[in-house]
Motif scaffolding. Structure first.
Motif, PDB file in Angstrom:
ATOM      1  N   THR A 107       0.835  -1.200   0.000  1.00 43.13           N
ATOM      2  CA  THR A 107       0.000   0.000   0.000  1.00 43.13           C
ATOM      3  C   THR A 107       0.872   1.252   0.000  1.00 43.13           C
ATOM      4  O   THR A 107       2.091   1.185   0.199  1.00 43.13           O
ATOM      5  CB  THR A 107      -0.905   0.033   1.240  1.00 43.13           C
ATOM      6  N   LYS A 108       0.228   2.400  -0.201  1.00 45.00           N
ATOM      7  CA  LYS A 108       0.960   3.665  -0.196  1.00 45.00           C
ATOM      8  C   LYS A 108       1.609   3.887   1.168  1.00 45.00           C
ATOM      9  O   LYS A 108       2.760   4.347   1.248  1.00 45.00           O
ATOM     10  CB  LYS A 108       0.028   4.824  -0.552  1.00 45.00           C
ATOM     11  N   ALA A 109       0.917   3.558   2.246  1.00 43.67           N
ATOM     12  CA  ALA A 109       1.474   3.722   3.589  1.00 43.67           C
ATOM     13  C   ALA A 109       2.721   2.857   3.770  1.00 43.67           C
ATOM     14  O   ALA A 109       3.707   3.297   4.373  1.00 43.67           O
ATOM     15  CB  ALA A 109       0.434   3.374   4.645  1.00 43.67           C
ATOM     16  N   GLU A 110       2.682   1.641   3.252  1.00 39.65           N
ATOM     17  CA  GLU A 110       3.850   0.764   3.348  1.00 39.65           C
ATOM     18  C   GLU A 110       5.010   1.294   2.511  1.00 39.65           C
ATOM     19  O   GLU A 110       6.172   1.193   2.920  1.00 39.65           O
ATOM     20  CB  GLU A 110       3.478  -0.650   2.907  1.00 39.65           C
ATOM     21  N   ILE A 111       4.702   1.860   1.362  1.00 33.38           N
ATOM     22  CA  ILE A 111       5.753   2.469   0.522  1.00 33.38           C
ATOM     23  C   ILE A 111       6.385   3.636   1.257  1.00 33.38           C
ATOM     24  O   ILE A 111       7.616   3.771   1.290  1.00 33.38           O
ATOM     25  CB  ILE A 111       5.172   2.916  -0.836  1.00 33.38           C
ATOM     26  N   VAL A 112       5.558   4.485   1.847  1.00 31.89           N
ATOM     27  CA  VAL A 112       6.074   5.640   2.601  1.00 31.89           C
ATOM     28  C   VAL A 112       6.946   5.165   3.747  1.00 31.89           C
ATOM     29  O   VAL A 112       8.047   5.700   3.975  1.00 31.89           O
ATOM     30  CB  VAL A 112       4.904   6.522   3.103  1.00 31.89           C
ATOM     31  N   ASP A 172       7.398  14.043   5.482  1.00 28.88           N
ATOM     32  CA  ASP A 172       8.101  14.544   4.299  1.00 28.88           C
ATOM     33  C   ASP A 172       8.078  13.511   3.174  1.00 28.88           C
ATOM     34  O   ASP A 172       7.907  13.850   2.000  1.00 28.88           O
ATOM     35  CB  ASP A 172       9.556  14.892   4.636  1.00 28.88           C
ATOM     36  N   THR A 173       8.236  12.256   3.535  1.00 31.31           N
ATOM     37  CA  THR A 173       8.218  11.183   2.542  1.00 31.31           C
ATOM     38  C   THR A 173       6.837  11.083   1.904  1.00 31.31           C
ATOM     39  O   THR A 173       6.725  10.936   0.683  1.00 31.31           O
ATOM     40  CB  THR A 173       8.595   9.844   3.192  1.00 31.31           C
ATOM     41  N   LEU A 174       5.789  11.183   2.703  1.00 30.52           N
ATOM     42  CA  LEU A 174       4.430  11.145   2.173  1.00 30.52           C
ATOM     43  C   LEU A 174       4.201  12.303   1.199  1.00 30.52           C
ATOM     44  O   LEU A 174       3.607  12.122   0.136  1.00 30.52           O
ATOM     45  CB  LEU A 174       3.401  11.186   3.298  1.00 30.52           C
ATOM     46  N   ALA A 175       4.709  13.484   1.541  1.00 33.64           N
ATOM     47  CA  ALA A 175       4.565  14.646   0.659  1.00 33.64           C
ATOM     48  C   ALA A 175       5.273  14.400  -0.673  1.00 33.64           C
ATOM     49  O   ALA A 175       4.744  14.759  -1.732  1.00 33.64           O
ATOM     50  CB  ALA A 175       5.122  15.890   1.340  1.00 33.64           C
ATOM     51  N   CYS A 176       6.448  13.767  -0.626  1.00 34.09           N
ATOM     52  CA  CYS A 176       7.183  13.462  -1.860  1.00 34.09           C
ATOM     53  C   CYS A 176       6.445  12.437  -2.711  1.00 34.09           C
ATOM     54  O   CYS A 176       6.346  12.596  -3.932  1.00 34.09           O
ATOM     55  CB  CYS A 176       8.586  12.945  -1.530  1.00 34.09           C
ATOM     56  N   VAL A 177       5.917  11.409  -2.084  1.00 32.60           N
ATOM     57  CA  VAL A 177       5.179  10.376  -2.821  1.00 32.60           C
ATOM     58  C   VAL A 177       3.921  10.976  -3.441  1.00 32.60           C
ATOM     59  O   VAL A 177       3.604  10.725  -4.609  1.00 32.60           O
ATOM     60  CB  VAL A 177       4.845   9.177  -1.900  1.00 32.60           C
ATOM     61  N   GLU A 178       3.197  11.777  -2.683  1.00 31.28           N
ATOM     62  CA  GLU A 178       1.989  12.441  -3.193  1.00 31.28           C
ATOM     63  C   GLU A 178       2.330  13.371  -4.350  1.00 31.28           C
ATOM     64  O   GLU A 178       1.612  13.418  -5.348  1.00 31.28           O
ATOM     65  CB  GLU A 178       1.293  13.226  -2.077  1.00 31.28           C
ATOM     66  N   ALA A 179       3.430  14.120  -4.221  1.00 30.09           N
ATOM     67  CA  ALA A 179       3.843  15.044  -5.285  1.00 30.09           C
ATOM     68  C   ALA A 179       4.222  14.270  -6.543  1.00 30.09           C
ATOM     69  O   ALA A 179       3.872  14.671  -7.665  1.00 30.09           O
ATOM     70  CB  ALA A 179       5.008  15.904  -4.814  1.00 30.09           C
ATOM     71  N   PHE A 180       4.923  13.145  -6.391  1.00 28.40           N
ATOM     72  CA  PHE A 180       5.284  12.316  -7.539  1.00 28.40           C
ATOM     73  C   PHE A 180       4.036  11.830  -8.266  1.00 28.40           C
ATOM     74  O   PHE A 180       3.936  11.922  -9.492  1.00 28.40           O
ATOM     75  CB  PHE A 180       6.132  11.127  -7.088  1.00 28.40           C
ATOM     76  N   MET A 181       3.075  11.324  -7.509  1.00 32.57           N
ATOM     77  CA  MET A 181       1.849  10.817  -8.128  1.00 32.57           C
ATOM     78  C   MET A 181       1.077  11.942  -8.819  1.00 32.57           C
ATOM     79  O   MET A 181       0.520  11.744  -9.906  1.00 32.57           O
ATOM     80  CB  MET A 181       0.973  10.114  -7.090  1.00 32.57           C
TER      81      MET A 181
END
Length: 91
Positions: free
Chosen positions: A2-7, A20-29
């Protein structure tokens, strides 16, 4: 995964905060989605390509009404893995 596991995994590997990692993943998507909306593919060397595929118009059946309907031509997002990535997954 899941996205949470990726983060969590990225945060653990990089030492960054999960926020910060969640923000980067969200920005990438968001960047990938916006590029595909504009019809522009996204190429990530060694990983793969996010592309838009055209689906041709076709005849289909509505089984509830027992009629034939026409599905119009439309675009769908698709992912094509890089050769090295696909080979690594096969092993």
């Amino acid at each position: 995964m899941t996205k949470a596991e990726i983060v969590n995994e990225i945060a653990k590997r990089t030492g960054l905060d999960k926020v910060d990692t969640l923000a980067c993943v969200e920005a990438f998507m968001a960047v990938v989605k916006d590029s595909l909306k504009e019809g522009e593919p996204v190429y990530l060397r060694g990983f793969g390509s996010f592309i838009i595929k055209k689906r041709a118009a076709k005849a289909a059946r509505d089984i509830l009404k027992n009629t034939t309907i026409t599905v119009p031509e439309h675009d769908i997002p698709s992912f094509k893995p890089a050769k090295t990535f696909a080979a690594a997954v096969r092993k």
